[in-house]
Scaffold this active site. Structure first.
Site, PDB file in Angstrom:
ATOM      1  N   LYS A  42      57.891  22.946  10.131  1.00  0.00           N
ATOM      2  CA  LYS A  42      59.117  23.027  10.890  1.00  0.00           C
ATOM      3  C   LYS A  42      60.036  21.822  10.666  1.00  0.00           C
ATOM      4  CE  LYS A  42      56.831  23.729  15.021  1.00  0.00           C
ATOM      5  NZ  LYS A  42      55.445  24.083  14.955  1.00  0.00           N
ATOM      6  N   ASP A 102      54.730  11.596   3.097  1.00  0.00           N
ATOM      7  CA  ASP A 102      53.873  10.586   3.716  1.00  0.00           C
ATOM      8  C   ASP A 102      52.642  10.392   2.828  1.00  0.00           C
ATOM      9  OD1 ASP A 102      51.898   9.492   5.661  1.00  0.00           O
ATOM     10  OD2 ASP A 102      53.479   9.784   7.117  1.00  0.00           O
TER      11      ASP A 102
END
Ligand code: PRP
Length: 178
Positions: A42, A102
């Protein structure tokens, strides 16, 4: 809610300015082509909505869902991705749009999944890149900002599904997530 943050890392003005530059770069690089913007839900929803409006090309917008963090502040290491892509990417110029790179686990898995379907070209664009956190090597083609190794929220990024609607990127106070 501002009490939850240690600092604002990227203001909405800085983000808007950088997105304008990225949009212009992408418009130039894909001139004359029809581009597929493939958002990773999302977290991508704010970034994609904004950068999409700065890409002056015929764009098809598609989404995939991937998640590995759940309600935790660290990646589970296991990425839940839709197993099959239910639209045709074969022969298409595909640009994956993510909020953050990340550990690199999500984009590595997604890149492989899309590549398997034989696009004409495949590139990636992330608003934030946290190189210090990389567990698997991955480099994006378009990066908004290099992000320090801090827990950041806002502009699509969440902690426990909160903060996604912030117009800026902020550092969450450790006491909120530990
Ligand atoms: C976040 C983010 C990226 C991913 C990056 O998704 O949106 O998809 O983590 O992390 P990585 O490089 O360590 O894999 P998350 O799992 O939190 O789901 P969300 O997009 O629904 O917030």
């Amino acid at each position: 809610m501002k009490d939850d943050f240690r600092e604002i890392l990227f203001t909405s003005e800085q983000i808007a300015e950088r997105i304008k530059e990225l949009g212009a770069e992408i418009t130039k690089d894909y001139a004359g082509k029809k581009l597929m913007l493939l958002g990773v839900l999302k977290g991508c929803f704010v970034f994609l909505a904004d950068i999409g409006r700065h890409i002056d090309l015929d764009c098809e917008i598609r989404f995939l869902t991937a998640s590995s963090y759940g309600f935790s502040s660290v990646s589970s290491g296991k990425v839940n991705i839709e197993k099959e892509i239910e639209f045709n990417v074969s022969g298409r110029d595909v640009l994956i749009i993510e909020d953050i790179l990340d550990s690199g686990i999500t984009l590595t898995a997604l890149h492989a999944l899309v590549a398997k379907n034989k696009p004409a070209s495949l590139k990636t664009c992330t608003l934030l890149d946290k190189p210090e956190r990389r567990q698997v090597p991955f480099t994006t083609d378009y990066t908004g900002f290099i992000c320090p190794n801090e827990f950041v929220v806002g502009y699509g990024l969440d902690y426990g599904e909160s903060y996604r609607n912030l117009p800026y990127v902020a550092v969450l106070k450790p006491e909120i997530y530990s």
